[in-house]
Design an enzyme around this catalytic site. Structure first.
Site, PDB file in Angstrom:
ATOM      1  N   GLY A 169      -2.805  -0.987  -0.105  1.00 11.88           N
ATOM      2  CA  GLY A 169      -2.166  -1.157   1.206  1.00 11.88           C
ATOM      3  C   GLY A 169      -0.871  -0.378   1.350  1.00 11.88           C
ATOM      4  O   GLY A 169      -0.391   0.247   0.413  1.00 11.88           O
ATOM      5  N   ARG A 215       4.897   0.776   1.138  1.00 12.37           N
ATOM      6  CA  ARG A 215       6.229   1.217   1.585  1.00 12.37           C
ATOM      7  C   ARG A 215       6.111   2.132   2.797  1.00 12.37           C
ATOM      8  O   ARG A 215       6.938   3.016   3.018  1.00 12.37           O
ATOM      9  CB  ARG A 215       6.962   1.924   0.467  1.00 12.37           C
ATOM     10  CG  ARG A 215       6.187   3.078  -0.109  1.00 12.37           C
ATOM     11  CD  ARG A 215       7.090   3.964  -0.831  1.00 12.37           C
ATOM     12  NE  ARG A 215       6.335   4.846  -1.688  1.00 12.37           N
ATOM     13  CZ  ARG A 215       6.883   5.686  -2.497  1.00 12.37           C
ATOM     14  NH1 ARG A 215       8.179   5.753  -2.571  1.00 12.37           N
ATOM     15  NH2 ARG A 215       6.148   6.471  -3.240  1.00 12.37           N
ATOM     16  N   LYS A 264       7.915   6.124   5.999  1.00  8.82           N
ATOM     17  CA  LYS A 264       7.644   5.967   4.572  1.00  8.82           C
ATOM     18  C   LYS A 264       8.968   5.723   3.854  1.00  8.82           C
ATOM     19  O   LYS A 264       9.874   6.556   3.932  1.00  8.82           O
ATOM     20  CB  LYS A 264       6.947   7.217   4.016  1.00  8.82           C
ATOM     21  CG  LYS A 264       6.538   7.064   2.553  1.00  8.82           C
ATOM     22  CD  LYS A 264       5.559   8.144   2.142  1.00  8.82           C
ATOM     23  CE  LYS A 264       5.257   8.092   0.657  1.00  8.82           C
ATOM     24  NZ  LYS A 264       4.307   9.129   0.262  1.00  8.82           N
ATOM     25  N   ASP A 296      -7.490   5.913  -2.176  1.00  5.82           N
ATOM     26  CA  ASP A 296      -6.542   5.434  -1.161  1.00  5.82           C
ATOM     27  C   ASP A 296      -5.689   6.582  -0.630  1.00  5.82           C
ATOM     28  O   ASP A 296      -4.952   6.406   0.331  1.00  5.82           O
ATOM     29  CB  ASP A 296      -5.633   4.333  -1.733  1.00  5.82           C
ATOM     30  CG  ASP A 296      -4.940   4.765  -3.008  1.00  5.82           C
ATOM     31  OD1 ASP A 296      -5.628   5.192  -3.944  1.00  5.82           O
ATOM     32  OD2 ASP A 296      -3.696   4.685  -3.071  1.00  5.82           O
ATOM     33  N   ASN A 297      -5.797   7.740  -1.261  1.00  2.51           N
ATOM     34  CA  ASN A 297      -5.032   8.903  -0.792  1.00  2.51           C
ATOM     35  C   ASN A 297      -5.942   9.953  -0.159  1.00  2.51           C
ATOM     36  O   ASN A 297      -5.593  11.125  -0.095  1.00  2.51           O
ATOM     37  CB  ASN A 297      -4.263   9.523  -1.960  1.00  2.51           C
ATOM     38  CG  ASN A 297      -3.136   8.621  -2.434  1.00  2.51           C
ATOM     39  OD1 ASN A 297      -2.663   7.769  -1.696  1.00  2.51           O
ATOM     40  ND2 ASN A 297      -2.715   8.801  -3.668  1.00  2.51           N
TER      41      ASN A 297
HETATM   42  P1  AMP Z   1       0.582   6.236  -4.197  1.00  2.00           P
HETATM   43  O1  AMP Z   1       0.254   6.534  -5.609  1.00  2.00           O
HETATM   44  O2  AMP Z   1       1.908   6.770  -3.739  1.00  2.00           O
HETATM   45  O3  AMP Z   1      -0.516   6.564  -3.265  1.00  2.00           O
HETATM   46  O4  AMP Z   1       0.781   4.664  -4.137  1.00  2.00           O
HETATM   47  C1  AMP Z   1      -0.185   3.731  -4.547  1.00  2.00           C
HETATM   48  C2  AMP Z   1       0.132   2.385  -3.977  1.00  2.00           C
HETATM   49  O5  AMP Z   1       1.415   1.949  -4.433  1.00  2.00           O
HETATM   50  C3  AMP Z   1       0.179   2.314  -2.473  1.00  2.00           C
HETATM   51  O6  AMP Z   1      -0.340   1.089  -2.071  1.00  2.00           O
HETATM   52  C4  AMP Z   1       1.658   2.432  -2.177  1.00  2.00           C
HETATM   53  O7  AMP Z   1       1.976   1.854  -0.944  1.00  2.00           O
HETATM   54  C5  AMP Z   1       2.257   1.648  -3.324  1.00  2.00           C
HETATM   55  N1  AMP Z   1       3.624   2.053  -3.642  1.00  2.00           N
HETATM   56  C6  AMP Z   1       4.049   3.216  -4.196  1.00  2.00           C
HETATM   57  N2  AMP Z   1       5.380   3.209  -4.335  1.00  2.00           N
HETATM   58  C7  AMP Z   1       5.832   2.032  -3.870  1.00  2.00           C
HETATM   59  C8  AMP Z   1       7.122   1.423  -3.740  1.00  2.00           C
HETATM   60  N3  AMP Z   1       8.230   2.028  -4.139  1.00  2.00           N
HETATM   61  N4  AMP Z   1       7.171   0.196  -3.203  1.00  2.00           N
HETATM   62  C9  AMP Z   1       6.080  -0.442  -2.805  1.00  2.00           C
HETATM   63  N5  AMP Z   1       4.843   0.065  -2.899  1.00  2.00           N
HETATM   64  C10 AMP Z   1       4.709   1.292  -3.423  1.00  2.00           C
HETATM   65 MG    MG Z   2      -0.899   6.538  -1.445  1.00  2.00          MG
END
Ligand code: AMP
Ligand code: MG
Length: 529
Positions: free
Chosen positions: A104, A107, A127, A274-275
């Protein structure tokens, strides 16, 4: 063009899909809902770093508004305009090949959908604007370095012609964020920042996977129907037939995006499901990187160092794997394995044909020539060869009227020398092999009577002069961190015309300097952002 307060907000996504009944930002599992209403966290001293005026224009916002105090307040989440109803989306995903459950918007907070004068919808998303129910124990914040990277890369990709989410603004929050950049126990307070991202939709493969994983096929169907209605309206009323047409289109769009990545030397770094955008947009700029020297095995992401799952040369296969996971998620709606297998072939054929054509264009060839392309790619990875400079320099070679047999390897190679990182690696055997390739290339052009000048123009239109090299990002970040934002704006302007020779900007086209070879942020990145 509208003022900020007159931006027309619509709520198609939230109107058509179920909301989480809770509205706090406490981390939890959310069932039976597609999103949670949540407010951005207030920041202490927001300061605008940069904005992209063409993105403002895209959403119908008067660009003079971008310099207002209100803009900075809104784009850091401090001020919520009338018409905005902020929410965070629920989705899941496979991370590094394993099902990770609920992820989800941890952030990212959506402010709402703006409709422009042409009737196109754009979701504005902050973001780094604070915690949501999906923050999974983390802070929901983002640091300046990762935000500069996301902001500039989104825009650079757009101007390179690569489908991508866009970035409207980059602002400091005035608050500090603690990060352990290399997961080695050396945490540091960094400057917090927020990027306002803009896209027709931020829906991901994982947005569908989550419902199948939860066994909620009703919501899966509802979500697919809404996606088709909002994001693929040309497909008509959703039905079982439309579902397959839609999935085929997703396969096609994904293939087209990957062909572009391979063309410009972009390595996403975290191709988790998810990306992956359902619209075939490059999404979620994290530990991405650009190839300096052509190396199909390179990945910038240290989290992926052991397996290199997301290495440059593996991106096409990973996209296929991700589409297979999406097919698995959609299966309960159609129950027809053969139809999915058939649709997945669309990815393979679109990618293969698109890739061949793309490589043909990179070389300025009139006809397909697979062996010539394959041999070049083998040679390029033998010694460190700057990919971007190589193709630009290759375009300068003149073959019309040239006696190839009488031209030495050294003479043929001369214009390409500046693309090499270590000249002492150019052994006689290497020069002979590259010389032979250049002769074959020249013969191919001569036999199809390709005009040198026209070839150069055509090649330069697909081989960029300026890409967002990892070391350029780092230089801009170092300056921005010290309070000097000039390089952020300078690069933004530079990347508006990545295929043009730009006077006085030659230094931004130079190959990676030696200091950047091992420096953190230039060759190795982490997910810590
Ligand atoms: P990402 O690898 O950036 O696609 O992130 C994977 C998941 O981790 C996603 O659900 C992001 O929203 C969550 N996420 C990454 N960094 C943070 C953060 N600093 N605080 C909260 N959620 C995060
Ligand atoms: Mg992501």
């Amino acid at each position: 063009m509208n003022s900020l307060i007159k931006l027309p907000f619509e709520h198609r996504f939230t109107r058509q899909l179920p909301a989480d009944p809770k509205t706090d930002n406490i981390c939890r599992t959310v069932l039976g809902a597609s999103y949670s209403y949540v407010s951005p966290t207030k920041t202490s001293q927001p300061q605008l770093v940069s904005y992209a005026q063409e993105v403002a224009e895209l959403i119908g916002l008067n660009i003079s508004e971008c310099r207002s105090q209100l803009f900075t307040q809104v784009m850091t989440g401090n001020e919520i305009l009338k018409g905005m109803k902020p929410y965070a989306c629920c989705y899941g995903g496979h991370q590094f090949g394993n099902w990770a459950g609920q992820l989800g918007d941890g952030r990212a907070i959506n402010l709402g959908e703006v409709m422009n004068a042409e009737g196109h919808h754009y979701t504005l998303q902050l973001k780094g604007a604070g915690m949501t129910p999906y923050s999974r124990g983390s802070d929901g914040l983002a640091v300046l370095r990762s935000s500069v990277r996301e902001y500039l890369c989104s825009e650079a990709m757009h101007h390179l012609g690569v489908p991508t989410t866009r970035a409207l603004s980059l602002a400091l929050t005035g608050d500090h964020v603690t990060r352990d950049m290399f997961y080695d126990g050396r945490s540091k307070a960094e400057k917090g920042a927020v990027v306002c991202r803009v896209a027709p939709s931020f829906t991901r493969f994982g947005s569908f996977q989550i419902y199948t994983a939860q066994g909620n096929h009703d919501l899966l169907k509802r979500f697919v129907d809404v996606t088709i209605k909002n994001d693929f309206p040309h497909l008509g009323t959703p039905s079982k037939t439309t579902y397959m047409e839609w999935f085929r289109e997703v396969c096609q769009k994904t293939a087209e995006m990957i062909v572009h990545w391979q063309r410009v030397g972009f390595v996403h770094g975290v191709m988790n499901t998810d990306n992956m955008s359902i619209l075939g947009l490059t999404i979620d700029y994290g530990p991405y990187g650009w190839l300096d020297n052509y190396d199909p095995n390179w990945t910038p992401n240290i989290t992926d160092a052991a397996e290199s799952r997301y290495r440059f040369g593996h991106q096409p296969q990973i996209a296929y794997w991700n589409l297979t996971q999406l097919a698995n998620a959609l299966y309960p709606l159609i129950n027809n394995e053969a139809a999915f297998q058939e649709a997945l072939v669309v990815y393979v054929t679109t990618f293969n044909q698109g890739w061949q054509k793309m490589m043909q264009n990179k070389l300025g060839l009139k006809h397909e020539n697979e062996p010539l392309i394959e041999e070049l790619l083998r040679i390029l990875s033998l010694v460190e060869t700057d990919m971007t400079i190589f193709y630009r320099q290759l375009a300068t070679l003149k073959f019309e009227g040239l006696n190839l047999e009488k031209t030495s390897d050294d003479e043929l190679l001369a214009p390409l020398i500046m693309a090499y990182y270590q000249l002492d690696c150019l052994t006689p055997a290497y020069k002979q092999r590259m010389g032979a390739w250049l002769r074959d290339y020249g013969k191919c052009l001569q036999s199809s009577e390709v005009n040198d000048e026209q070839r150069k123009l055509a090649m330069n239109a697909v081989n960029p002069k300026y890409v967002f090299r990892n070391y350029l990002a780092q230089l801009a970040i170092d300056k921005a961190d010290a309070g000097d934002f000039s390089m952020v704006d300078e690069l933004l302007e530079l990347f508006r015309h990545p295929y043009d020779e730009q006077k006085d900007k030659e230094h931004y086209a130079e190959k990676r300097p030696d200091w950047a070879r091992t420096r953190a942020g230039c060759s190795k990145l982490s997910c810590s952002s």
